[in-house]
Enzyme design. Structure first.
Site, PDB file in Angstrom:
ATOM      1  N   GLN A 177       0.825  -1.218   0.000  1.00  0.00           N
ATOM      2  CA  GLN A 177       0.000   0.000   0.000  1.00  0.00           C
ATOM      3  C   GLN A 177       0.858   1.266   0.000  1.00  0.00           C
ATOM      4  O   GLN A 177       0.360   2.350  -0.323  1.00  0.00           O
ATOM      5  CB  GLN A 177      -0.910   0.030   1.235  1.00  0.00           C
ATOM      6  CG  GLN A 177      -2.041  -0.970   1.205  1.00  0.00           C
ATOM      7  CD  GLN A 177      -3.103  -0.664   0.156  1.00  0.00           C
ATOM      8  OE1 GLN A 177      -3.325   0.487  -0.214  1.00  0.00           O
ATOM      9  NE2 GLN A 177      -3.751  -1.696  -0.337  1.00  0.00           N
ATOM     10  N   SER A 197       3.583  -4.307  -5.237  1.00  0.00           N
ATOM     11  CA  SER A 197       2.734  -4.888  -6.273  1.00  0.00           C
ATOM     12  C   SER A 197       2.377  -3.827  -7.311  1.00  0.00           C
ATOM     13  O   SER A 197       2.156  -2.668  -6.959  1.00  0.00           O
ATOM     14  CB  SER A 197       1.467  -5.442  -5.615  1.00  0.00           C
ATOM     15  OG  SER A 197       0.627  -6.003  -6.587  1.00  0.00           O
ATOM     16  N   GLY A 198       2.283  -4.249  -8.581  1.00  0.00           N
ATOM     17  CA  GLY A 198       2.022  -3.306  -9.665  1.00  0.00           C
ATOM     18  C   GLY A 198       0.632  -2.703  -9.652  1.00  0.00           C
ATOM     19  O   GLY A 198       0.449  -1.515  -9.915  1.00  0.00           O
ATOM     20  N   HIS A 199      -0.377  -3.538  -9.338  1.00  0.00           N
ATOM     21  CA  HIS A 199      -1.747  -3.076  -9.550  1.00  0.00           C
ATOM     22  C   HIS A 199      -2.247  -2.119  -8.479  1.00  0.00           C
ATOM     23  O   HIS A 199      -3.377  -1.643  -8.559  1.00  0.00           O
ATOM     24  CB  HIS A 199      -2.696  -4.274  -9.729  1.00  0.00           C
ATOM     25  CG  HIS A 199      -3.006  -5.035  -8.490  1.00  0.00           C
ATOM     26  ND1 HIS A 199      -4.177  -4.875  -7.800  1.00  0.00           N
ATOM     27  CD2 HIS A 199      -2.299  -5.967  -7.801  1.00  0.00           C
ATOM     28  CE1 HIS A 199      -4.186  -5.696  -6.749  1.00  0.00           C
ATOM     29  NE2 HIS A 199      -3.059  -6.359  -6.731  1.00  0.00           N
ATOM     30  N   THR A 235       9.711 -17.602 -16.902  1.00  0.00           N
ATOM     31  CA  THR A 235       9.930 -16.633 -17.977  1.00  0.00           C
ATOM     32  C   THR A 235       9.444 -15.259 -17.536  1.00  0.00           C
ATOM     33  O   THR A 235       8.361 -15.135 -16.959  1.00  0.00           O
ATOM     34  CB  THR A 235       9.165 -17.085 -19.232  1.00  0.00           C
ATOM     35  OG1 THR A 235       9.631 -18.389 -19.595  1.00  0.00           O
ATOM     36  CG2 THR A 235       9.367 -16.122 -20.389  1.00  0.00           C
ATOM     37  N   CYS A 323     -10.534  -9.255   1.083  1.00  0.00           N
ATOM     38  CA  CYS A 323     -10.445 -10.635   1.541  1.00  0.00           C
ATOM     39  C   CYS A 323     -11.459 -10.937   2.628  1.00  0.00           C
ATOM     40  O   CYS A 323     -11.889 -12.067   2.783  1.00  0.00           O
ATOM     41  CB  CYS A 323      -9.052 -10.927   2.079  1.00  0.00           C
ATOM     42  SG  CYS A 323      -7.784 -10.103   1.138  1.00  0.00           S
TER      43      CYS A 323
HETATM   44  C1  LIG Z   1      -3.072  -5.901  -2.127  1.00  0.00           C
HETATM   45  C2  LIG Z   1      -2.191  -6.207  -1.008  1.00  0.00           C
HETATM   46  C3  LIG Z   1      -1.417  -7.383  -0.993  1.00  0.00           C
HETATM   47  C4  LIG Z   1      -1.534  -8.426  -2.090  1.00  0.00           C
HETATM   48  O1  LIG Z   1      -0.984  -7.994  -3.284  1.00  0.00           O
HETATM   49  P1  LIG Z   1      -1.370  -8.780  -4.636  1.00  0.00           P
HETATM   50  O2  LIG Z   1      -0.495  -8.164  -5.673  1.00  0.00           O
HETATM   51  O3  LIG Z   1      -2.814  -8.521  -4.868  1.00  0.00           O
HETATM   52  O4  LIG Z   1      -1.067 -10.215  -4.421  1.00  0.00           O
HETATM   53  C5  LIG Z   1      -0.569  -7.602   0.057  1.00  0.00           C
HETATM   54  N1  LIG Z   1      -0.449  -6.704   1.057  1.00  0.00           N
HETATM   55  C6  LIG Z   1      -1.162  -5.565   1.081  1.00  0.00           C
HETATM   56  C7  LIG Z   1      -0.955  -4.606   2.206  1.00  0.00           C
HETATM   57  C8  LIG Z   1      -2.054  -5.283   0.061  1.00  0.00           C
HETATM   58  O5  LIG Z   1      -2.765  -4.154   0.101  1.00  0.00           O
END
Ligand SMILES: *Cc1c(COP(=O)(O)O)cnc(C)c1O
Length: 394
Positions: A177, A197-199, A235, A323
């Site tokens: 985050q 994380s990218g998204h 890959t 979740c």
């Molecule tokens: C979204 C999130 C994750 C998981 O990341 P993903 O790329 O969706 O697997 C882990 N930790 C936190 C704090 C997140 O907000």
């Protein structure tokens, strides 16, 4: 539609998408191949790695691409446990981690490890004295998130890093985050491993990284090919990596301005909700919080009902983490900051993006106010509460 669930995922930005496009149908070579056609792909991967590392003051060869935040968290915690097991089997974390860390810790407990879950205060800040007191000779890992995904609280990483360093214990942080949303420097904060994380930063889904400080000898999590210095096989996800690189670059370039803009909008939202909606509270720290996160509880309200009615007005929000929705248990984070079950059930998380406008916020506050009033008018609990209050006033 008003999308206020950017902590769950963000839209891929147009610039990121444009940067990724050539790597599907044109530059599709496996970056590890020998011919020059592949060289362009590897060059793009390297460039992305540099942008991504630069955002946290790391070296490019300390960045290991993964399939996202959950994989990075699993890798860091499980591999640190394996690495440390000759020294000991004790891990320290917090009660408010993301499930990618919490469930991994629970898995390790079933494997014979011991985990201490350090408490947080009413604002969701980890209790540093409890953390220090939890350290034992057999402690091998401290894993504490950088910022919480539900309530937005930013943890005192510098202090945690200093405690870990002083005690010679590895420090991992789930920065999914925080990365690209607030400044982070792995050296200043003494971070040994960091997940992102990218998204969550306007990049694509299914790509992330684990930063592993040079000299930290955790083993591989995905075995196979020699990619990522033989530490993460598979890959390369070239389009994903290029997308995450572009997202990291954009995040770094505009960071200060975006933070200022989001903070102002966030505080406008918080002010309006707390002054206009009775029996509402802000969850998390007032100032040490992510610029784009506002989390509330409304008494006498079911968060799920609120979400459904907001959805009918085209507003996407969340009651906590993606979740926990679908389960009847209130969020572990809201319980950890000391909220009673009934209050925790009435939670609402609104997370802004760089595109959110003041009009979006105003429309949302007005919608929430109406819905909360309507839901309360149907609530026997609220009716009783109002009656009792009236008696008191008489
Ligand atoms: C979204 C999130 C994750 C998981 O990341 P993903 O790329 O969706 O697997 C882990 N930790 C936190 C704090 C997140 O907000």
């Amino acid at each position: 539609m008003i999308y206020l669930d950017n902590a769950a995922t963000t839209r891929v930005s147009g610039e990121v998408f444009e940067a990724m496009k050539p790597y599907f149908c044109e530059q599709y070579a496996n970056p590890s191949a020998i011919y020059s056609f592949a060289g362009k792909s590897m060059k793009a991967v390297d460039e992305a790695r540099r942008s991504i590392a630069g955002l946290i003051g790391a070296q490019p060869n300390e960045i290991y691409f993964t399939a996202g935040g959950s994989e990075s968290d699993n890798w860091a915690v499980k591999a640190a446990a394996e690495l440390g097991r000759t020294k000991g089997k004790h891990i320290i974390t917090s009660t408010i981690e993301h499930h990618a860390v919490l469930h991994t810790c629970q898995y390790l407990e079933r494997q014979g490890y011991e985990v201490t879950y350090v408490n947080v205060d009413e604002y969701g800040v980890i209790k540093l004295d409890e953390l220090e007191a939890a350290i034992r000779p057999d402690t091998i890992l401290i894993t504490v998130m950088a910022a919480n995904n539900e309530i937005g609280t930013i943890q005192p990483l510098r202090e945690i890093g200093a405690i870990a360093k002083k005690s010679g214990i590895l420090f991992h942080t789930d920065a999914v985050q925080a990365y690209g949303h607030i400044p982070l420097d792995v050296d200043e904060l003494n971070i040994d491993m960091l997940s992102a994380s990218g998204h969550k930063i306007y990049g694509p889904k299914g790509i992330g990284f684990l930063y592993i400080r040079k000299g930290v000898r955790i083993g591989s999590f995905v075995h196979g090919g020699a990619q990522e210095r033989s530490r993460r096989a598979g890959t390369h996800n070239t389009p994903g990596i290029v997308g995450m690189g572009a997202a990291a670059k954009l995040a770094g370039d505009g960071l200060a301005e975006r933070m200022a803009k989001e903070t102002a909008l966030r505080d406008h939202l918080i002010r309006r909700v707390l002054t206009e909606i009775p029996y509402s509270r802000l969850n998390g720290h007032e100032t040490d919080r992510l610029p784009n996160n506002a989390s509330f509880c409304f008494r006498f309200i079911e968060g799920e009902s609120l979400l459904i009615l907001l959805d009918q007005q085209g507003i996407c929000a969340s009651s906590g983490s993606a979740c926990t929705s679908g389960s009847l248990e209130p969020s572990h984070v809201l319980l950890a900051i000391g909220l009673p079950h009934e209050t925790a059930h009435g939670s609402l998380r609104l997370t802004l993006s760089e595109e959110t406008t003041v009009e979006d916020i105003d429309l949302t506050v007005e919608a929430i106010a109406k819905i909360v009033e309507r839901l309360r008018s149907m609530s026997p609990l609220y009716e009783d509460f109002v009656k009792q209050n009236q008696k008191k006033e008489v």
